[in-house]
Enzyme design. Structure first.
Site, PDB file in Angstrom:
ATOM      1  N   ARG A   1       0.871  -1.190   0.000  1.00 16.91           N
ATOM      2  CA  ARG A   1       0.000   0.000   0.000  1.00 16.91           C
ATOM      3  C   ARG A   1       0.904   1.235   0.000  1.00 16.91           C
ATOM      4  NH1 ARG A   1      -2.765   1.243   5.497  1.00 16.91           N
ATOM      5  NH2 ARG A   1      -0.912   2.531   5.541  1.00 16.91           N
TER       6      ARG A   1
ATOM      7  N   HIS B   1      -3.639   4.790   4.783  1.00 20.77           N
ATOM      8  CA  HIS B   1      -4.939   4.110   4.656  1.00 20.77           C
ATOM      9  C   HIS B   1      -5.865   4.906   3.745  1.00 20.77           C
ATOM     10  CE1 HIS B   1      -8.300   1.619   5.638  1.00 20.77           C
ATOM     11  NE2 HIS B   1      -8.998   2.680   6.010  1.00 20.77           N
TER      12      HIS B   1
ATOM     13  N   TYR C   1       4.215   6.155   9.975  1.00 17.80           N
ATOM     14  CA  TYR C   1       4.664   4.913  10.604  1.00 17.80           C
ATOM     15  C   TYR C   1       5.316   3.958   9.597  1.00 17.80           C
ATOM     16  CZ  TYR C   1       0.098   4.082   8.572  1.00 17.80           C
ATOM     17  OH  TYR C   1      -0.956   4.057   7.691  1.00 17.80           O
TER      18      TYR C   1
END
Ligand SMILES: Cc1ncc(C[n+]2csc(CCOP(=O)(O)OP(=O)(O)O)c2C)c(N)n1
Ligand SMILES: [Mg+2]
Length: 312
Positions: A234, A238, A246
């Site tokens: 990814r 998100h 992170y």
């Protein structure tokens, strides 16, 4: 894969990337409702799996499978109307992002409930078997989503019943900010529960297409479900509101070097099937015009607020 399929697959991957880039611009202008959930870096996983299906097969995609929806004929206009919450969108402004389906095109609408589509897709596969139809159902699940009970229940049922179901595992490095090794031991393939399992480089469109074709053939031969684990990454947070602080920048750089689009373009070049040089510019122009069309679409009438719901 023949030339026509390969070029259609490439165009679907490029369209997915460019449509999401256009959506990000609309988001930054404050015009979309909610955030943008990108599939950057995962286009091969979404598009090449769906490309291996037949026209009568059914898909049940998740949020990062916009490319699969494009492969099945969903349009950028439908997508933009959803993200802009307009009355003429598939859900009339009641839901957003890619949460829309089309029975005619064999697309079950994505939902937010992780894992919930696995038993639904297994049910679709069961109906094909009961009616003696040579069709398969395909659905996708993230590493995070594979920790739900519904994933286990749905896949187990399909294995025991030998259903024509393909579950594509999107092993993309994160579930929100949680890497897989913080929530499972042994990786996604270890969760196959006896289903025929293939692990494939999810950024290699030709390899994904080959594996999905094999999985589909097994299903059609009555040999039960397949679990196709695609190793990918990814490349964004998100959603647009997540700056992915992170994620180790080195990891991102490693995966950027494995970007599925230039890799597939190099593969096409080796076959002598290079895409039209103006394809990108053409798609960008189309998407800009489509975004303008969607922006001009009407908002839902507030008087219809209570329509289409079970109880007001
Ligand atoms: C059953 C369920 N639990 C939790 C959530 C909240 N949630 C939405 S997306 C997400 C992470 C999903 O991660 P993954 O399945 O790996 O998919 P990815 O975002 O990486 O594509 C979570 C926990 C949800 N939507 N549904
Ligand atoms: Mg994930």
């Amino acid at each position: 894969m023949d030339q026509e399929t390969a070029l259609r697959l490439h165009e679907a991957m490029l369209l997915t990337r460019l449509a999401e880039e256009r959506l990000v611009k609309l988001f930054r202008q404050g015009r979309t409702l909610g955030s943008i959930y990108r599939s950057l870096g995962q286009e091969a996983t979404a598009c090449a799996t769906a490309m291996a299906l037949g026209p009568d097969d059914v898909i049940a995609p998740m949020i990062r499978d916009l490319g699969a929806m494009f492969v099945r004929g969903a349009t950028p206009l439908e997508l933009f109307l959803q993200y802009l919450g307009r009355a003429t969108g598939s859900t009339g402004g009641r839901d957003h992002n890619n949460h829309f389906g089309s029975v005619a095109r064999g697309i079950l609408a994505p939902t937010s409930m992780l894992g919930a589509l696995i038993p639904v897709a297994a049910g679709v596969a069961l109906s094909f078997r009961q009616k003696g139809e040579r069709r398969v159902a395909m659905t996708w699940i993230g590493d995070g989503g594979s920790s739900t009970g519904a994933f286990y229940e749905g896949l187990n049922f399909a294995v025991v019943q030998k259903l024509p179901l393909i579950v594509v595992g999107e092993s993309n490095g994160y579930a929100f900010s949680t890497p897989p090794d913080r929530q499972m031991a042994g990786g996604m393939a270890a969760r196959s529960q006896g289903a025929f399992t293939l692990t494939v480089d999810g950024n290699d469109a030709a390899a994904v297409y080959g594996a999905a074709t094999e999985a589909r053939q097994r299903c059609l031969d009555g040999r039960g479900p397949a679990f196709l684990v695609c190793e990918t990454f990814r490349m964004k947070g998100h959603a647009e509101h997540d700056d992915q602080r992170y994620v180790d920048p080195q990891l991102l750089a490693q995966w950027a070097a494995k970007d599925p689009l230039p890799r597939f373009e190099a593969w096409l070049g080796r076959q002598g099937w290079a895409p039209a040089p103006d394809l990108r510019a053409r798609l960008e122009a189309q998407l800009l015009a489509t975004a303008e069309e969607a922006l001009a679409a009407p908002w839902p009438d507030p008087a219809t607020l209570n329509e289409g719901i079970f109880s007001a």
